[in-house]
Design a protein around this motif. Structure first.
Motif, PDB file in Angstrom:
ATOM      1  N   MET A  25       0.845  -1.180   0.000  1.00 47.14           N
ATOM      2  CA  MET A  25       0.000   0.000   0.000  1.00 47.14           C
ATOM      3  C   MET A  25       0.892   1.246   0.000  1.00 47.14           C
ATOM      4  SD  MET A  25      -2.631   1.252   2.959  1.00 47.14           S
ATOM      5  CE  MET A  25      -4.146   0.527   2.388  1.00 47.14           C
ATOM      6  N   CYS A  26       0.596   2.204  -0.830  1.00 45.93           N
ATOM      7  CA  CYS A  26       1.358   3.450  -0.858  1.00 45.93           C
ATOM      8  C   CYS A  26       0.756   4.437   0.135  1.00 45.93           C
ATOM      9  CB  CYS A  26       1.369   4.048  -2.251  1.00 45.93           C
ATOM     10  SG  CYS A  26      -0.239   4.688  -2.783  1.00 45.93           S
ATOM     11  N   SER A  27       1.564   5.421   0.499  1.00 45.68           N
ATOM     12  CA  SER A  27       1.085   6.451   1.424  1.00 45.68           C
ATOM     13  C   SER A  27      -0.069   7.235   0.808  1.00 45.68           C
ATOM     14  CB  SER A  27       2.207   7.428   1.751  1.00 45.68           C
ATOM     15  OG  SER A  27       3.168   6.810   2.547  1.00 45.68           O
ATOM     16  N   ARG A  28      -0.973   7.621   1.668  1.00 46.07           N
ATOM     17  CA  ARG A  28      -2.084   8.490   1.297  1.00 46.07           C
ATOM     18  C   ARG A  28      -2.082   9.641   2.287  1.00 46.07           C
ATOM     19  NH1 ARG A  28      -5.550   6.039  -2.302  1.00 46.07           N
ATOM     20  NH2 ARG A  28      -7.297   7.357  -1.716  1.00 46.07           N
ATOM     21  N   TYR A  29      -2.711  10.731   1.898  1.00 42.71           N
ATOM     22  CA  TYR A  29      -2.751  11.890   2.778  1.00 42.71           C
ATOM     23  C   TYR A  29      -4.069  12.624   2.622  1.00 42.71           C
ATOM     24  CZ  TYR A  29      -1.985  15.082  -1.143  1.00 42.71           C
ATOM     25  OH  TYR A  29      -2.144  15.809  -2.302  1.00 42.71           O
ATOM     26  N   HIS A  30      -4.390  13.448   3.618  1.00 49.48           N
ATOM     27  CA  HIS A  30      -5.622  14.234   3.588  1.00 49.48           C
ATOM     28  C   HIS A  30      -5.388  15.643   3.089  1.00 49.48           C
ATOM     29  CE1 HIS A  30      -8.896  11.831   5.450  1.00 49.48           C
ATOM     30  NE2 HIS A  30      -7.864  11.050   5.652  1.00 49.48           N
ATOM     31  N   ARG A  31      -4.299  16.256   3.548  1.00 46.41           N
ATOM     32  CA  ARG A  31      -4.040  17.603   3.052  1.00 46.41           C
ATOM     33  C   ARG A  31      -2.602  17.992   3.343  1.00 46.41           C
ATOM     34  NH1 ARG A  31      -7.041  19.794   7.653  1.00 46.41           N
ATOM     35  NH2 ARG A  31      -5.566  21.122   8.712  1.00 46.41           N
ATOM     36  N   ILE A  32      -2.171  19.028   2.629  1.00 41.17           N
ATOM     37  CA  ILE A  32      -0.866  19.641   2.829  1.00 41.17           C
ATOM     38  C   ILE A  32      -1.120  21.120   3.076  1.00 41.17           C
ATOM     39  CG2 ILE A  32       1.327  20.267   1.734  1.00 41.17           C
ATOM     40  CD1 ILE A  32       1.032  17.636   0.079  1.00 41.17           C
ATOM     41  N   ASP A  33      -0.619  21.622   4.197  1.00 34.62           N
ATOM     42  CA  ASP A  33      -0.693  23.052   4.512  1.00 34.62           C
ATOM     43  C   ASP A  33       0.700  23.637   4.314  1.00 34.62           C
ATOM     44  OD1 ASP A  33      -3.328  22.740   5.377  1.00 34.62           O
ATOM     45  OD2 ASP A  33      -2.730  22.394   7.447  1.00 34.62           O
ATOM     46  N   THR A  34       0.821  24.663   3.500  1.00 38.99           N
ATOM     47  CA  THR A  34       2.140  25.218   3.213  1.00 38.99           C
ATOM     48  C   THR A  34       2.457  26.477   4.002  1.00 38.99           C
ATOM     49  OG1 THR A  34       1.263  26.364   1.277  1.00 38.99           O
ATOM     50  CG2 THR A  34       2.274  24.206   0.908  1.00 38.99           C
ATOM     51  N   CYS A  35       1.594  26.886   4.889  1.00 33.99           N
ATOM     52  CA  CYS A  35       1.873  28.060   5.733  1.00 33.99           C
ATOM     53  C   CYS A  35       1.087  27.907   7.035  1.00 33.99           C
ATOM     54  CB  CYS A  35       1.498  29.349   5.011  1.00 33.99           C
ATOM     55  SG  CYS A  35       2.042  30.829   5.879  1.00 33.99           S
TER      56      CYS A  35
END
Length: 130
Positions: free
Chosen positions: A1-11
């Motif tokens: 299984m590859c990594s999954r994510y919900h969101r990326i916050d850049t600040c």
């Protein structure tokens, strides 16, 4: 299984010191009472961490205002996220920025987690994320 994510916050200035790039990994085996992000517990939720997501994450890290990154979720050190989390941590540290990792594992459990991975990866984990 590859990594999954919900969101990326850049600040983000809530999840660590200074301004940070934060990734919210999918999947968590701990299900801690009072968790502030139970929507990330399912490892099949979110979206795949693909090249586009990697670029978004690293673009945020490379911003001059970015002091470092925070790996959270979910569980960044879950077996299905560990390789991605370690790779990101290593690249971030090579840029001279800090890495914070919110995990449900104790230090002793982290040491057990890495006993079955190669020495260079273990060194990355212990030096960059603890």
């Amino acid at each position: 299984m590859c990594s999954r994510y919900h969101r990326i916050d850049t600040c983000n200035m809530v999840n660590g010191t200074g301004l940070r790039t934060v990734i919210w990994f999918s999947g968590c085996p701990h299900h801690c009472k009072g968790c502030f992000s139970p929507q990330t517990w399912n490892p099949c939720s979110g979206v795949p961490f693909d090249f586009e997501a990697y670029c978004e994450f690293m673009d945020g890290v490379r911003e001059s205002y970015c002091d470092g990154v925070t790996l959270c979720g979910g569980e960044p050190l879950a077996p299905y996220n560990l390789e991605t989390a370690l790779g990101l941590a290593k690249e971030v540290k090579e840029l001279g920025k800090t890495v914070w990792c919110y995990t449900g594992y104790t230090y002793e459990e982290v040491k057990d987690l890495i006993k079955d991975i190669d020495e260079s990866t273990a060194i990355v984990l212990l030096n960059y994320m603890v």
